[in-house]
Design a protein around this motif. Structure first.
Motif, short mmCIF file in Angstrom:
data_model
loop_
_atom_site.label_atom_id
_atom_site.label_comp_id
_atom_site.label_asym_id
_atom_site.label_seq_id
_atom_site.Cartn_x
_atom_site.Cartn_y
_atom_site.Cartn_z
N ARG A 747 -29.60 -30.61 4.86
CA ARG A 747 -29.92 -29.22 5.13
C ARG A 747 -30.52 -28.56 3.89
N ALA A 748 -31.54 -27.73 4.11
CA ALA A 748 -32.17 -26.96 3.04
C ALA A 748 -32.40 -25.54 3.53
N ASP A 749 -31.88 -24.57 2.79
CA ASP A 749 -32.08 -23.15 3.10
C ASP A 749 -32.88 -22.52 1.96
N LEU A 750 -33.89 -21.75 2.31
CA LEU A 750 -34.79 -21.14 1.32
C LEU A 750 -34.82 -19.64 1.51
N GLY A 751 -34.73 -18.92 0.40
CA GLY A 751 -34.86 -17.47 0.42
C GLY A 751 -35.89 -17.00 -0.59
N VAL A 752 -36.72 -16.07 -0.19
CA VAL A 752 -37.73 -15.48 -1.08
C VAL A 752 -37.60 -13.97 -0.99
N SER A 753 -37.54 -13.31 -2.15
CA SER A 753 -37.38 -11.85 -2.14
C SER A 753 -38.28 -11.23 -3.20
N TYR A 754 -38.63 -9.99 -2.94
CA TYR A 754 -39.40 -9.21 -3.91
C TYR A 754 -38.60 -7.95 -4.23
N VAL A 755 -38.37 -7.73 -5.53
CA VAL A 755 -37.57 -6.60 -5.97
C VAL A 755 -38.49 -5.40 -6.16
N ILE A 776 -36.63 -6.75 -0.72
CA ILE A 776 -36.90 -7.18 0.64
C ILE A 776 -37.29 -8.65 0.59
N GLY A 777 -36.86 -9.40 1.59
CA GLY A 777 -37.14 -10.83 1.52
C GLY A 777 -37.09 -11.49 2.88
N ALA A 778 -37.39 -12.78 2.86
CA ALA A 778 -37.36 -13.61 4.06
C ALA A 778 -36.55 -14.87 3.76
N GLU A 779 -35.87 -15.38 4.78
CA GLU A 779 -35.07 -16.59 4.63
C GLU A 779 -35.44 -17.58 5.72
N ILE A 806 -22.63 -38.89 22.72
CA ILE A 806 -23.82 -38.04 22.72
C ILE A 806 -23.62 -36.94 21.68
N PRO A 807 -24.51 -36.85 20.71
CA PRO A 807 -24.30 -35.89 19.62
C PRO A 807 -24.45 -34.45 20.08
N ASN A 808 -23.60 -33.59 19.54
CA ASN A 808 -23.73 -32.14 19.73
C ASN A 808 -24.42 -31.59 18.48
N PHE A 809 -25.66 -31.19 18.64
CA PHE A 809 -26.48 -30.83 17.50
C PHE A 809 -26.21 -29.40 17.03
N LEU A 810 -26.40 -29.20 15.74
CA LEU A 810 -26.26 -27.89 15.13
C LEU A 810 -27.58 -27.13 15.19
N SER A 811 -27.69 -26.04 14.46
CA SER A 811 -28.83 -25.14 14.60
C SER A 811 -30.10 -25.75 14.01
N PRO A 812 -31.25 -25.52 14.65
CA PRO A 812 -32.54 -25.97 14.11
C PRO A 812 -33.07 -24.98 13.08
N ARG A 813 -34.37 -25.06 12.82
CA ARG A 813 -34.98 -24.13 11.87
C ARG A 813 -34.92 -22.70 12.44
N VAL A 814 -34.50 -21.78 11.59
CA VAL A 814 -34.35 -20.38 12.01
C VAL A 814 -34.89 -19.48 10.90
N PHE A 815 -35.59 -18.41 11.28
CA PHE A 815 -36.16 -17.46 10.33
C PHE A 815 -35.34 -16.17 10.33
N ASN A 816 -35.26 -15.55 9.18
CA ASN A 816 -34.50 -14.30 9.03
C ASN A 816 -35.21 -13.40 8.02
N VAL A 817 -35.09 -12.11 8.19
CA VAL A 817 -35.59 -11.15 7.20
C VAL A 817 -34.40 -10.34 6.69
N ARG A 818 -34.50 -9.89 5.45
CA ARG A 818 -33.34 -9.29 4.80
C ARG A 818 -33.77 -8.15 3.88
#
Length: 823
Positions: A747-755, A776-779, A806-818
């Protein structure tokens, strides 16, 4: 309404007095040579404590009394000021208003070396600022813990974590020395909502993955020690995103005796659940309000209050699901159609009072009282009708990806009406004797009363191709057609129980600490012992009383070398007396005779601090071994733990944890972690098999960066790779027959923000003027869209009699704003 009134009454009745530690207060205003206040000055004490001046140049810092304290004032535009303050009286207020100069470094008296207390104890310190900024599906303290070596979690929607082979129930969590609890009945991470710890209120975070001192409680695996902030001025923060919102407000009275901070949070996991393979109608509502208040009655007495109310409502209506698995040559799909819904409620109420009384210069007494109530309900009726079959792989076909030949057809009906009401009272007294600057004795006694009322009513009916599946009972025989089948038709699982249980616990500890020398080397010694006596009783339960004793010790050595090295050896006996969930077996029956699980734990650690690229770095390394007896085996499904309630196993765990932390990028904190773990258990002397948390290898990276020509544009990266956990087994199956593993967790989570606004970039006018900080940023969560799985669903093919996991899969790619703001 009665429940709310009862809970509020409990918060008001939860009283005790006591006095916190032997602390004094240093405060003042920091000015430049033109008598202009300087904001954002770092104020640090030689014992690891620190704060920062506000925009008026004002600061306030609590320090230990009865010893010389070296204060360092540092700012990027000024030379450091280092001032040594003589011994202060307990709760004394000392005013210090230094003037920072641009060209001359200031040193008053002698500069003393920093105190090594946390390094000596083997505690990992995590920056609260990093906690608030690092992206994660469930951002907070636990999100960063999962990037540490030895800490395991393969569910991004859960705040639970396992440490060095233990499970989720084996971790201690303290907030301001007050033990906190979590709900009992939660089955999956998407039901959890919010962690108890509010990162907006956090001042310091310390974590120990094992070998901790006797002053900490009776658990087998880890300690998370949180301190909430004591405000020095008015302030407010707000954090808004597609996942929810949080707001905090803090302030201080005019006479500076009353300080308070309040945080409110709202969480909505539908962004993740809507992106999963199961199509649902999903309405989660997770919210809490939390406060920490302190009032200083005199220089010797202070009273604090910690309160929390959490309302978690989880409404879930699955519609359809299709999971493709198998191989390219033999693709298989599970197609499920659902009817029914699930309605869960987890409401918790917590209140604690903690007082501080500095009896003398050498003795401090603390009294802590708390009450915790959780009312939980788990109601669901879900009919799942499934088809298991071959998938159309003809490219260009209109039915590409659909099931065109069914190998298995069946249905599953699950029903539950589970209710739990738990009430827990704690009364505790702790004391600290400072015999000298080098020697300290600490002790504590605690009484806990647990009152649990639990109703379990759940069943599961499974049929395959129209035939009802019986539970796999070993001594059951069906001799058709030679003999008529006369046994009644029964559900695959059926649990019905009502329990009314009371547990009374008396526990205590005493420990001795000494700082000394061995030749020219620094030496720290610690030895202590804990004990707990508990009695389980209740309606229809035979009363059982048991006692355990847990001796522990630590020794740390800092050689007189040019290299900054610290060696640490710690260990002892660690016991975990059973909590209610550990007493209840798979049939819902309470077994009061369950013994405390025991672990003989040995940890050898090394901390190496050095400069690389003219920046500070630390390499932490620990090897450990656990020998576990009286083990209470369990099954793990998502985050639900079900114990056998029998001490019928032994186990072991050993491994290596390493973490390199430092300023990989100037002015930022980053680290790289590596962990190796092996843990196995032997149930009923049948041989060793994997424990459910046997996580062999782990790599994690937490990285912060910024654009050099645009320093206000920042990046935060959270990477985790873990080899697969054991995949579990069907209900009531023999775990020795199911020793497969889930795929590796990546798993890789990325966040980018501008102050937009900060201390050097404030706006004098316009709509941005009220803000002290605004970004303000995006994740992007799971940026590589890896299909991680948490558990397996087991389905049988009626033609070949093959049982598929049969595998129970977790969350796929998801976008968020913050959006984050400080006022």
């Amino acid at each position: 309404m009665k429940t709310y009134i009862r809970s509020l009454t409990l918060l008001l009745l939860c009283i005790t007095g006591s006095a916190l530690a032997q602390n004094a207060t240093i405060k003042g205003v920091i000015l430049d040579e033109n008598n202009v206040p300087i904001p954002a000055v770092n104020v640090t004490a030689g014992n690891g404590l620190g704060t920062q001046t506000n925009f008026d140049g004002y600061y306030i810092l609590e320090v230990p009394s009865g010893q010389e304290i070296t204060i360092t004032f540092s700012h990027v535009s000024h030379k450091n000021a280092v001032i040594t303050i003589p011994r202060l009286e307990p709760n004394e207020d000392f005013e210090l208003n230094p003037v920072l100069k641009v060209d001359v470094e200031q040193i008053a008296t002698v500069v003393v070396s920093a105190n090594q207390r946390k390094r000596v104890q083997g505690l990992t310190t995590i920056s609260p600022e990093a906690i608030r900024k690092i992206p994660g599906a469930n951002a907070g303290v636990e999100n960063l813990l999962k990037s540490l070596p030895g800490v395991v979690s393969n569910n991004e929607l859960s705040t639970q974590y396992a440490v060095r082979g233990g499970n989720y129930d084996e971790n201690l969590v303290y907030v301001n020395e007050i033990e906190v609890y979590r709900p009992f009945l939660i089955r999956s991470g998407q039901q959890e909502g919010l962690s108890f710890v509010n990162s907006d209120l956090t001042r310091s975070v310390d974590f120990s993955a094992g070998g901790f001192q006797a002053k900490y409680g009776d658990k087998l695996s880890s300690v998370l020690d949180i301190e909430y902030r004591r405000p020095v001025s008015f302030g407010a923060t707000a954090d808004l995103s597609l996942l929810g919102a949080s707001v905090s407000v803090e302030g201080i009275s005019k006479n500076e005796r009353l300080r308070g901070i309040v945080g409110m949070r709202y969480r909505d996991n539908s962004l993740f659940v809507d992106a999963k393979q199961t199509e649902t109608n999903f309405q989660p509502r997770f919210a809490d309000v939390q406060t920490y208040l302190t009032y200083k009655f005199s220089n010797k007495f202070e009273l604090g209050f910690l309160g929390n109310v959490a309302i978690n409502q989880y409404d879930y209506e699955p519609l359809t699901r299709q999971t493709n698995f198998g191989t390219l040559a033999d693709p298989i799909a599970l197609l499920v159609f659902y009817e029914g819904q699930e309605k869960d409620r987890y409401n918790t109420y917590f209140g604690a009072l903690k007082g501080t009384y500095a009896v003398s210069d050498t003795y401090t007494a603390k009294f802590i009282g708390s009450a915790y109530q959780t009312t939980e309900q788990e109601y669901f009726d879900i009919l799942a009708q499934y088809r298991l079959g071959e998938v159309n792989t003809n490219i260009g076909d209109d039915n590409l990806g659909e099931v065109e030949f069914s190998e298995g057809i069946g249905s599953q009906l699950t029903h539950a009406r589970n209710d739990l009401d738990a009430l827990i009272f704690n009364a505790q007294h702790k004391g600290i004797f400072s015999l000298s600057d080098e020697t300290t004795i600490e002790y504590g006694v605690k009484y806990t009363h647990e009152d649990i009322r639990d109703r379990v009513q759940e069943y599961e009916i499974i049929d395959s191709a129209g035939f009802s599946i019986r539970p796999p009972i070993i001594d059951f025989a069906n001799n058709q057609p030679y003999e008529p089948f006369e046994a009644p038709i029964v559900p695959f699982t059926d649990i019905r129980a009502e329990n009314d249980v009371q547990i009374d616990r008396f526990s205590g500890f005493v420990q001795w600490s000494k700082a000394t020398t061995l030749g020219s080397n620094d030496l720290w010694l610690n030895a202590g012992v804990r004990s707990q006596n508990w009695t389980v009783s209740g309606d229809g339960i035979e009363s059982v009383t048991q006692t355990v004793v847990s001796p522990r010790a630590q020794i740390s050595l800092k050689p007189d070398w040019e290299m900054d090295m610290l060696f640490r050896l710690s260990g002892g006996f660690y016991h975990q007396p059973p909590f209610y969930r550990e007493l209840r077996d798979s049939t819902g029956t309470v077994r009061p005779g369950v013994k405390a699980q025991q672990s003989i734990h040995i940890v050898l650690g090394n901390d190496y601090s050095f400069n690389l690229w003219d920046r500070p770095f630390t390499l932490n390394s620990e090897v450990y071994y656990k020998d576990l007896t009286n083990v209470n085996p369990y099954t793990l499904e998502n985050v639900r733990i079900r114990y056998r309630a029998r001490n019928n196993a032994v186990a072991y765990a050993y491994g290596l944890d390493m973490r390199l932390a430092g300023e990989f990028v100037p002015g930022t904190e980053s680290w790289v972690s590596f962990g190796y773990l092996k843990t196995e258990e032997n149930i009923d002397d049948r041989g060793y098999i994997f424990r459910p948390t046997d996580q062999r290898l782990k790599f994690a990276v937490l990285f912060q960066d910024y654009v050099k020509i645009i320093p206000d544009l920042k990046m935060y990266l959270n990477l985790v790779y873990q080899t697969g956990l054991p995949g579990g087994s069907p209900s009531y199956a023999d775990p020795y027959d199911f020793q497969t593993r889930l795929p590796d967790y990546k798993r890789a989570d990325l966040g980018v923000s501008y102050v937009l606004v900060h201390d050097k970039k404030q706006k004098d006018s316009g709509i941005l003027k009220p803000f002290k900080e605004l970004s303000i940023g995006a994740e992007i969560f799971n940026i590589f869209d890896v299909r991680n799985s948490i558990t397996n669903t087991f389905v049988r093919d009626v033609y070949t009699k093959t049982q598929y996991s049969i595998p129970n899969f977790l969350s796929p790619r998801v976008f968020n704003v913050r959006l984050t703001a400080k006022f």
